[in-house]
Design a protein around this motif. Structure first.
Motif, short mmCIF file in Angstrom:
data_model
loop_
_atom_site.label_atom_id
_atom_site.label_comp_id
_atom_site.label_asym_id
_atom_site.label_seq_id
_atom_site.Cartn_x
_atom_site.Cartn_y
_atom_site.Cartn_z
N PHE A 178 -2.35 0.12 -4.30
CA PHE A 178 -1.10 -0.80 -4.14
C PHE A 178 -0.52 -0.76 -5.39
CE2 PHE A 178 -4.69 -2.91 -1.39
CZ PHE A 178 -3.86 -3.14 -0.52
N GLU A 179 0.77 -0.77 -5.31
CA GLU A 179 1.87 -0.99 -6.15
C GLU A 179 2.43 -2.33 -5.84
OE1 GLU A 179 2.17 0.73 -8.80
OE2 GLU A 179 1.66 2.62 -8.59
N CYS A 180 3.41 -2.83 -6.53
CA CYS A 180 4.03 -3.90 -6.51
C CYS A 180 5.26 -3.87 -5.41
CB CYS A 180 4.59 -4.44 -7.74
SG CYS A 180 5.94 -5.88 -7.38
N ASP A 181 5.44 -4.55 -4.47
CA ASP A 181 6.45 -4.49 -3.51
C ASP A 181 7.76 -5.39 -3.99
OD1 ASP A 181 8.38 -4.93 -1.35
OD2 ASP A 181 6.57 -4.76 0.16
N PRO A 182 8.64 -4.85 -4.64
CA PRO A 182 9.79 -5.70 -5.32
C PRO A 182 10.58 -6.54 -4.20
CG PRO A 182 10.40 -3.38 -4.85
CD PRO A 182 8.97 -3.56 -4.77
N ARG A 183 10.34 -6.20 -2.97
CA ARG A 183 11.10 -7.09 -1.87
C ARG A 183 10.29 -8.41 -1.73
NH1 ARG A 183 10.25 -3.00 2.86
NH2 ARG A 183 8.20 -3.09 1.84
N VAL A 184 8.99 -8.46 -1.96
CA VAL A 184 8.24 -9.74 -1.96
C VAL A 184 8.53 -10.60 -3.22
CG1 VAL A 184 5.86 -10.75 -1.98
CG2 VAL A 184 6.26 -8.74 -0.54
N ILE A 185 8.72 -10.03 -4.27
CA ILE A 185 8.82 -10.56 -5.64
C ILE A 185 10.21 -11.03 -5.63
CG2 ILE A 185 8.75 -10.46 -8.26
CD1 ILE A 185 6.06 -10.34 -6.65
N SER A 186 10.97 -10.56 -5.10
CA SER A 186 12.75 -10.83 -5.06
C SER A 186 12.75 -12.01 -4.26
CB SER A 186 13.42 -9.61 -4.76
OG SER A 186 14.84 -10.12 -4.66
N LEU B 37 0.77 -1.17 -0.12
CA LEU B 37 0.04 -0.06 -0.11
C LEU B 37 0.79 1.24 -0.07
CD1 LEU B 37 -3.16 0.54 0.27
CD2 LEU B 37 -2.49 1.14 2.63
N VAL B 38 0.59 2.22 -0.86
CA VAL B 38 1.54 3.38 -1.14
C VAL B 38 0.41 4.66 -0.69
CG1 VAL B 38 2.79 2.42 -2.75
CG2 VAL B 38 0.75 3.62 -3.65
N GLN B 39 1.07 5.65 -0.11
CA GLN B 39 0.11 6.82 0.12
C GLN B 39 0.76 8.00 -0.64
OE1 GLN B 39 0.31 7.79 4.45
NE2 GLN B 39 -0.48 9.66 4.17
N SER B 40 -0.64 8.68 -1.27
CA SER B 40 -0.51 9.88 -2.17
C SER B 40 0.47 10.91 -1.31
CB SER B 40 -1.69 10.34 -2.31
OG SER B 40 -1.85 11.54 -3.11
N LYS B 41 1.05 11.72 -2.14
CA LYS B 41 1.74 12.92 -1.81
C LYS B 41 1.04 13.96 -1.83
CE LYS B 41 6.30 11.21 -3.58
NZ LYS B 41 7.52 11.49 -4.50
N LEU B 42 -0.37 13.99 -2.36
CA LEU B 42 -1.20 14.82 -2.43
C LEU B 42 -1.79 15.42 -0.81
CD1 LEU B 42 -3.06 16.90 -4.08
CD2 LEU B 42 -4.83 14.83 -4.12
N GLU C 70 -8.87 -1.06 1.82
CA GLU C 70 -7.84 -0.01 2.06
C GLU C 70 -7.48 1.06 1.06
OE1 GLU C 70 -4.26 -2.89 3.91
OE2 GLU C 70 -5.47 -3.83 2.43
N VAL C 71 -8.26 0.68 -0.15
CA VAL C 71 -7.88 1.62 -1.22
C VAL C 71 -8.72 2.66 -1.14
CG1 VAL C 71 -7.77 1.67 -3.52
CG2 VAL C 71 -7.24 -0.19 -2.58
#
Length: 249
Positions: free
Chosen positions: A234-242, A209-214, A227-228
């Protein structure tokens, strides 16, 4: 986990940035969608074109024209077939689609049209499959239609709950169609899923989950689903995929 085969990891990416993050983290294949809160919808033409230019791994595109059930009228079917033709023209490797009839069975006639229109692209029948009233019978129909793989949680809310059914579908498939488990797969349960089924491909979003800068100025809201909302997505968490890609399955 030491075993004799390598696990293929398909990542559902709901934004172009998520697709790039998944690629860099080691995804073997990307399912490109839009509309996470809606359960996955067709991405825009520009998104498909841009991601195809940036992503060298196999790219599959969601073909779903609207939220809601998977019983489509003739207008919606025409749009889906046109989207498939567009994907073919931009060298997409596969499409992800699904259609049902009112009784809760596979829309066999339209599924055959999808497979024919998509050729030589791969066709994955998505989790509309999990809404079918008889999963083994539905699987045989998909095999008859020439579908290449089916994304499923075993007719349950997630793969852990549907694990025994997934295993049964794998045995039934006997190499005639790929069973692609998806729904609730994470680093905590993937080992159990592999151990109990011996699957060769998995599907996950690996989301964060990412948070807007607005800066919030009012209580006006355009999106709110769990949550949205307008300030979180939601974006992809590269740590999970890695970490998943490093599993020595």
């Amino acid at each position: 986990m030491a075993n004799s085969y390598r696990l293929l990891i398909e990542v559902a990416a709901f934004t172009p940035n998520a697709a790039l993050a998944a690629l860099k983290a080691g995804a073997d294949r990307i399912e490109l969608c839009s509309g996470y809160a809606e359960g996955g919808l067709s991405p825009s033409a520009a998104t498909i074109m841009w991601v195809r230019e940036k992503v060298a791994v196999p790219l599959h595109v969601m073909i779903r024209p609207r939220i809601g059930d998977f019983v489509y009228n003739e207008v919606e079917k025409e749009i889906m077939l046109r989207d498939i033709q567009f994907c073919k023209s931009y060298r997409i490797d596969g499409v992800v689609a699904g259609a049902l009839i009112e009784e809760g069975d596979i829309d066999q006639d339209f599924t055959m049209k999808i497979v024919k229109a998509a050729y030589p692209m791969s066709v994955t029948f998505h989790r509309a499959f999990d809404l079918c009233r008889d999963l083994p019978a539905a699987l045989e129909i998909l095999i008859k239609c020439g579908v290449h793989r089916v994304l499923t949680s075993g007719g349950e809310a997630n793969c852990i709950a549907g694990l025994q059914t997934i295993y049964g579908l794998l045995k039934q498939a006997s190499g005639r169609i790929i069973i692609l488990p998806g729904g609730g797969i994470n680093l905590e349960n993937v080992a159990e899923i592999i151990k109990l089924t011996g699957i060769s491909e998995i599907h996950l979003s690996g989301k964060i989950l990412v948070q807007s800068k607005l800066k919030k100025q009012s209580n006006v809201s355009f999106t709110s689903t769990g949550e949205v909302d307008d300030y979180h997505w939601f974006e992809c968490d590269p740590r999970v995929i890695s970490a998943m890609a490093k599993l020595d399955s």
